[in-house]
Write an enzyme that holds these catalytic residues in place. Sequence first.
Site, PDB file in Angstrom:
ATOM      1  N   HIS A  44       0.823  -1.206   0.000  1.00  0.00           N
ATOM      2  CA  HIS A  44       0.000   0.000   0.000  1.00  0.00           C
ATOM      3  C   HIS A  44       0.861   1.261   0.000  1.00  0.00           C
ATOM      4  O   HIS A  44       1.563   1.539   0.976  1.00  0.00           O
ATOM      5  CB  HIS A  44      -0.889  -0.036   1.244  1.00  0.00           C
ATOM      6  CG  HIS A  44      -1.843   1.097   1.373  1.00  0.00           C
ATOM      7  ND1 HIS A  44      -1.745   2.035   2.366  1.00  0.00           N
ATOM      8  CD2 HIS A  44      -2.922   1.444   0.634  1.00  0.00           C
ATOM      9  CE1 HIS A  44      -2.741   2.896   2.255  1.00  0.00           C
ATOM     10  NE2 HIS A  44      -3.469   2.570   1.208  1.00  0.00           N
ATOM     11  N   ARG A  45       0.826   1.985  -1.115  1.00  0.00           N
ATOM     12  CA  ARG A  45       1.691   3.159  -1.335  1.00  0.00           C
ATOM     13  C   ARG A  45       3.160   2.743  -1.237  1.00  0.00           C
ATOM     14  O   ARG A  45       4.026   3.545  -0.879  1.00  0.00           O
ATOM     15  CB  ARG A  45       1.375   4.284  -0.339  1.00  0.00           C
ATOM     16  CG  ARG A  45      -0.128   4.578  -0.208  1.00  0.00           C
ATOM     17  CD  ARG A  45      -0.438   5.700   0.753  1.00  0.00           C
ATOM     18  NE  ARG A  45      -1.849   5.709   1.118  1.00  0.00           N
ATOM     19  CZ  ARG A  45      -2.422   6.530   1.978  1.00  0.00           C
ATOM     20  NH1 ARG A  45      -1.680   7.453   2.572  1.00  0.00           N
ATOM     21  NH2 ARG A  45      -3.710   6.448   2.260  1.00  0.00           N
ATOM     22  N   GLU A  71       1.020  -0.740  -4.922  1.00  0.00           N
ATOM     23  CA  GLU A  71      -0.221   0.048  -4.937  1.00  0.00           C
ATOM     24  C   GLU A  71       0.108   1.512  -5.161  1.00  0.00           C
ATOM     25  O   GLU A  71       1.017   2.064  -4.526  1.00  0.00           O
ATOM     26  CB  GLU A  71      -0.979  -0.111  -3.621  1.00  0.00           C
ATOM     27  CG  GLU A  71      -2.441   0.305  -3.741  1.00  0.00           C
ATOM     28  CD  GLU A  71      -2.804   1.652  -3.150  1.00  0.00           C
ATOM     29  OE1 GLU A  71      -3.939   2.123  -3.393  1.00  0.00           O
ATOM     30  OE2 GLU A  71      -1.956   2.261  -2.470  1.00  0.00           O
ATOM     31  N   ASP A  73      -1.589   5.421  -6.034  1.00  0.00           N
ATOM     32  CA  ASP A  73      -2.711   6.349  -6.200  1.00  0.00           C
ATOM     33  C   ASP A  73      -2.335   7.401  -7.241  1.00  0.00           C
ATOM     34  O   ASP A  73      -1.197   7.859  -7.268  1.00  0.00           O
ATOM     35  CB  ASP A  73      -3.011   7.074  -4.879  1.00  0.00           C
ATOM     36  CG  ASP A  73      -3.423   6.124  -3.777  1.00  0.00           C
ATOM     37  OD1 ASP A  73      -4.271   5.258  -4.018  1.00  0.00           O
ATOM     38  OD2 ASP A  73      -2.889   6.262  -2.652  1.00  0.00           O
ATOM     39  N   HIS A  86      -1.318  10.362  -3.078  1.00  0.00           N
ATOM     40  CA  HIS A  86      -2.611  10.001  -2.487  1.00  0.00           C
ATOM     41  C   HIS A  86      -3.565  11.178  -2.414  1.00  0.00           C
ATOM     42  O   HIS A  86      -4.744  11.068  -2.764  1.00  0.00           O
ATOM     43  CB  HIS A  86      -2.407   9.424  -1.081  1.00  0.00           C
ATOM     44  CG  HIS A  86      -3.696   9.090  -0.405  1.00  0.00           C
ATOM     45  ND1 HIS A  86      -4.410  10.005   0.338  1.00  0.00           N
ATOM     46  CD2 HIS A  86      -4.429   7.946  -0.380  1.00  0.00           C
ATOM     47  CE1 HIS A  86      -5.512   9.444   0.797  1.00  0.00           C
ATOM     48  NE2 HIS A  86      -5.557   8.192   0.373  1.00  0.00           N
ATOM     49  N   GLU A 153      -4.926   3.170  -8.501  1.00  0.00           N
ATOM     50  CA  GLU A 153      -6.207   3.786  -8.133  1.00  0.00           C
ATOM     51  C   GLU A 153      -6.400   5.122  -8.829  1.00  0.00           C
ATOM     52  O   GLU A 153      -5.544   6.009  -8.734  1.00  0.00           O
ATOM     53  CB  GLU A 153      -6.278   3.970  -6.613  1.00  0.00           C
ATOM     54  CG  GLU A 153      -7.597   4.613  -6.188  1.00  0.00           C
ATOM     55  CD  GLU A 153      -7.775   4.730  -4.678  1.00  0.00           C
ATOM     56  OE1 GLU A 153      -6.946   4.198  -3.906  1.00  0.00           O
ATOM     57  OE2 GLU A 153      -8.768   5.375  -4.285  1.00  0.00           O
ATOM     58  N   GLN A 189      -8.245   0.147  -9.592  1.00  0.00           N
ATOM     59  CA  GLN A 189      -9.188   0.259  -8.479  1.00  0.00           C
ATOM     60  C   GLN A 189      -9.681   1.695  -8.391  1.00  0.00           C
ATOM     61  O   GLN A 189      -8.974   2.634  -8.771  1.00  0.00           O
ATOM     62  CB  GLN A 189      -8.480  -0.111  -7.172  1.00  0.00           C
ATOM     63  CG  GLN A 189      -7.159   0.612  -7.044  1.00  0.00           C
ATOM     64  CD  GLN A 189      -6.543   0.647  -5.672  1.00  0.00           C
ATOM     65  OE1 GLN A 189      -7.225   0.495  -4.671  1.00  0.00           O
ATOM     66  NE2 GLN A 189      -5.242   0.912  -5.627  1.00  0.00           N
TER      67      GLN A 189
END
Length: 297
Positions: A44-45, A71, A73, A86, A153, A189
Site C-alpha cells: 500500500h503506497r 499500490e 494512487d 494520495h 487507483e 481500483q
Amino acid sequence: MNTFMKNVCLSAAIMGFGAAIVQPASAQSGHPSMNDNKILNIAHRGGSGYAPEHTLPSYELGDEIGGDYIELDLQMTKDGELIAMHDETLDRTTNGTGLVKDYTLDQIKELDAGSWFNEMYPEKANSEYNGLQVQTLEEVIQHFGKNKHYYIETKSPEVYPGMEEKLLKILKDYHLIRQNGPSSKVIIQSFSEASLQKVHEMNEDIPLVQLIDYKNNATITDEELDHYEEYAVGLGMSFKKIDEEYVDKVREHDLLIHPYTVLEKEDMKRLIEWGVTGMFTNYPDRLEEVLKEMKKK
Ligand code: G3P
Ligand code: CA
C-alpha cells in the site's frame, strides 16, 4: 466463477503469489475452483510503513519485502501528467501547498516528497529520503518495468477529466495490459464506479476492483454483488467494517475481496481465516510472515 476470474486465480497461482491458505467451508463448497486462490500481498503506497509513501524507495522496499503488487494512487497535474500521490493537495506529503491540479509537473518536480516522513517518524528517518521527487506514473513503470504488478487507483477522477484515457494509453504504451485480461500486469481500483465503468468501456480485459467506503458496518445484497460482478473482478473496503459473513458473501459471488489497510499481524491472520483473497498493507513483510506461519500449521 466466470472464465475471467478463473484465469485471474490461475495466473496468481502460476506466479506463486502468496501462500496457499485453507479457505472457509462456504468458499470451498460453493466454489471449489477458488480453492487454489492465493492471498495477494498489496504494498500500500509501497512499503509505506518504512519509507515515504509513493516514492521510489517506498515502492522498492514494498517489492523487496514481499509485495506482489505496488499500490499506486493517481492525481493529475495542471499540464495533464499522472503522478503518484494520495492526496489532492500537496501539503501532507511534500513541502508544497495547494491543489495538485493547479501546478505543472515541472513545478511539482521541484518539491521535496521525502523530508516530511523523517520529521514525522524520526525513529524511521533516513537521510536518503530528504529531497525525494514526486514520481509520474510513467517514471514508476520505467523504473520497475513490465514484469512487476501495479494496483492503480484513479483518485478524484471527477476532478481530472481524461484521467482514465491517459492511464490506459500509458498502460498500453508499456504493454502492461494484454488481450488476455488475466495476463494483465495491472489491476485498476477506484471508489468511483463511474471511473471504473469508463475504463471497462474502453477495455473490458483490465481487471477492476471496486472500492467501497462504508460509513458503518459493511453489508451487501445479492443484487449489489450481481451488479459489481458485471464489471469488476473484486471489491476493496476497510477491514474494520467487515466480518466473516460479509467475506463469505463476496466469495460466494466469485469476487475477489481485498480489504485495506491492514497493519497488524493479528488482523491479517483473522482476515485470512475469514477467506479474503488479498489485502493492502503498509507492511508487506508482516503479511509475508503471517502467510508463512499459517502455511506451517
Ligand atoms: O486503495 C485501497 C486503499 O488504499 C484505499 O484507501 O485512501 O489509502 O487510497 P486510500
Ligand atoms: Ca489507494
